[in-house]
Design a protein around this motif. Structure first.
Motif, PDB file in Angstrom:
ATOM      1  N   ARG A   1      12.786  36.474 -16.013  1.00  0.00           N
ATOM      2  CA  ARG A   1      11.938  36.273 -14.774  1.00  0.00           C
ATOM      3  C   ARG A   1      12.856  35.388 -13.655  1.00  0.00           C
ATOM      4  N   LYS A   2      13.540  34.408 -14.206  1.00  0.00           N
ATOM      5  CA  LYS A   2      14.224  33.669 -13.169  1.00  0.00           C
ATOM      6  C   LYS A   2      16.031  33.874 -12.974  1.00  0.00           C
ATOM      7  N   TYR A   3      16.438  34.636 -13.891  1.00  0.00           N
ATOM      8  CA  TYR A   3      17.921  34.610 -13.940  1.00  0.00           C
ATOM      9  C   TYR A   3      18.445  36.055 -14.291  1.00  0.00           C
ATOM     10  N   TYR A   4      19.713  36.277 -13.936  1.00  0.00           N
ATOM     11  CA  TYR A   4      20.291  37.388 -14.301  1.00  0.00           C
ATOM     12  C   TYR A   4      21.265  36.722 -15.589  1.00  0.00           C
TER      13      TYR A   4
ATOM     14  N   ARG B   1      26.395  40.364 -29.375  1.00  0.00           N
ATOM     15  CA  ARG B   1      26.349  39.967 -28.014  1.00  0.00           C
ATOM     16  C   ARG B   1      26.219  38.435 -27.974  1.00  0.00           C
ATOM     17  N   SER B   2      26.579  37.920 -26.942  1.00  0.00           N
ATOM     18  CA  SER B   2      26.566  36.445 -26.526  1.00  0.00           C
ATOM     19  C   SER B   2      26.259  36.295 -24.978  1.00  0.00           C
ATOM     20  N   VAL B   3      25.952  35.158 -24.487  1.00  0.00           N
ATOM     21  CA  VAL B   3      25.737  34.865 -23.240  1.00  0.00           C
ATOM     22  C   VAL B   3      26.916  34.143 -22.599  1.00  0.00           C
ATOM     23  N   HIS B   4      27.421  34.601 -21.623  1.00  0.00           N
ATOM     24  CA  HIS B   4      28.470  34.185 -20.827  1.00  0.00           C
ATOM     25  C   HIS B   4      27.947  32.826 -19.768  1.00  0.00           C
ATOM     26  N   GLY B   5      26.829  33.386 -19.196  1.00  0.00           N
ATOM     27  CA  GLY B   5      26.341  32.381 -18.109  1.00  0.00           C
ATOM     28  C   GLY B   5      25.178  33.188 -17.542  1.00  0.00           C
ATOM     29  N   PHE B   6      24.422  32.226 -16.771  1.00  0.00           N
ATOM     30  CA  PHE B   6      23.246  32.541 -16.034  1.00  0.00           C
ATOM     31  C   PHE B   6      23.312  32.387 -14.604  1.00  0.00           C
ATOM     32  N   ILE B   7      22.847  33.407 -13.734  1.00  0.00           N
ATOM     33  CA  ILE B   7      22.648  33.140 -12.318  1.00  0.00           C
ATOM     34  C   ILE B   7      21.294  33.373 -11.896  1.00  0.00           C
ATOM     35  N   ASP B   8      21.080  32.112 -11.123  1.00  0.00           N
ATOM     36  CA  ASP B   8      19.861  32.244 -10.250  1.00  0.00           C
ATOM     37  C   ASP B   8      19.354  33.427  -9.351  1.00  0.00           C
ATOM     38  N   LYS B   9      18.451  34.157  -9.728  1.00  0.00           N
ATOM     39  CA  LYS B   9      17.995  35.179  -9.017  1.00  0.00           C
ATOM     40  C   LYS B   9      17.795  34.983  -7.210  1.00  0.00           C
ATOM     41  N   ASN B  10      17.391  33.741  -6.752  1.00  0.00           N
ATOM     42  CA  ASN B  10      16.999  33.496  -5.507  1.00  0.00           C
ATOM     43  C   ASN B  10      18.134  33.177  -4.865  1.00  0.00           C
ATOM     44  N   ASN B  11      19.034  32.080  -5.394  1.00  0.00           N
ATOM     45  CA  ASN B  11      20.057  31.665  -4.620  1.00  0.00           C
ATOM     46  C   ASN B  11      21.374  31.870  -5.134  1.00  0.00           C
TER      47      ASN B  11
ATOM     48  N   LYS C   1      18.931  31.500 -24.500  1.00  0.00           N
ATOM     49  CA  LYS C   1      17.604  31.529 -23.473  1.00  0.00           C
ATOM     50  C   LYS C   1      17.731  30.663 -22.485  1.00  0.00           C
ATOM     51  N   ALA C   2      18.670  29.755 -22.218  1.00  0.00           N
ATOM     52  CA  ALA C   2      18.482  28.500 -21.385  1.00  0.00           C
ATOM     53  C   ALA C   2      20.155  28.389 -20.632  1.00  0.00           C
ATOM     54  N   PRO C   3      20.061  28.157 -19.446  1.00  0.00           N
ATOM     55  CA  PRO C   3      21.444  27.587 -18.969  1.00  0.00           C
ATOM     56  C   PRO C   3      21.518  26.048 -19.186  1.00  0.00           C
ATOM     57  N   ALA C   4      22.963  25.710 -18.886  1.00  0.00           N
ATOM     58  CA  ALA C   4      23.132  24.320 -18.881  1.00  0.00           C
ATOM     59  C   ALA C   4      22.766  23.564 -17.705  1.00  0.00           C
ATOM     60  N   LYS C   5      22.623  22.216 -17.828  1.00  0.00           N
ATOM     61  CA  LYS C   5      22.272  21.650 -16.635  1.00  0.00           C
ATOM     62  C   LYS C   5      23.466  21.263 -15.742  1.00  0.00           C
ATOM     63  N   GLY C   6      23.067  21.676 -14.274  1.00  0.00           N
ATOM     64  CA  GLY C   6      24.297  21.641 -13.335  1.00  0.00           C
ATOM     65  C   GLY C   6      24.892  22.641 -12.826  1.00  0.00           C
TER      66      GLY C   6
END
Length: 99
Positions: free
Chosen positions: A36-39, A48-58, A68-73
């Motif tokens: 919903r919020k990230y790529y 499968r593992s997660v490399h990172g999250f990218i905010d879809k808006n900016n 399921k979640a990105p790290a802060k910062g």
């Protein structure tokens, strides 16, 4: 307006090229899972593992804290830093750690 999804696909290509540039012969790929919020940038081999999250808006790039979640910062911004990421991004994600 910059297309964040296209930049995310470009980042996947950068990571893929970096992996094979280091001489590996294993079958390894990078893909995108849209939430919903990230790529979510996914690394796929036997698992499968997660490399990172990218905010879809900016285009803000975050290190993964969990599946399921990105790290802060924010670590980087794809819109501003894509040329820098072409040089420093590595498939294992070492560039996402704060120094």
């Amino acid at each position: 307006m910059t297309n964040i999804k296209e930049l995310t696909i470009q980042l996947c290509g950068i990571l893929h090229d970096n992996y094979y540039k280091n001489g590996s012969t294993l079958d390894y790929s990078f893909g995108i899972q849209e939430t919903r919020k990230y790529y979510k940038v996914i690394m796929v081999n036997n698992q499968r593992s997660v490399h990172g999250f990218i905010d879809k808006n900016n285009g803000d790039l975050y290190k993964a804290a969990s599946w399921k979640a990105p790290a802060k910062g924010v670590r980087y911004n794809l819109v501003d830093d894509i040329e820098k990421l072409k040089i420093i991004a590595d498939w294992a994600g070492g560039y996402l750690y704060r120094r």
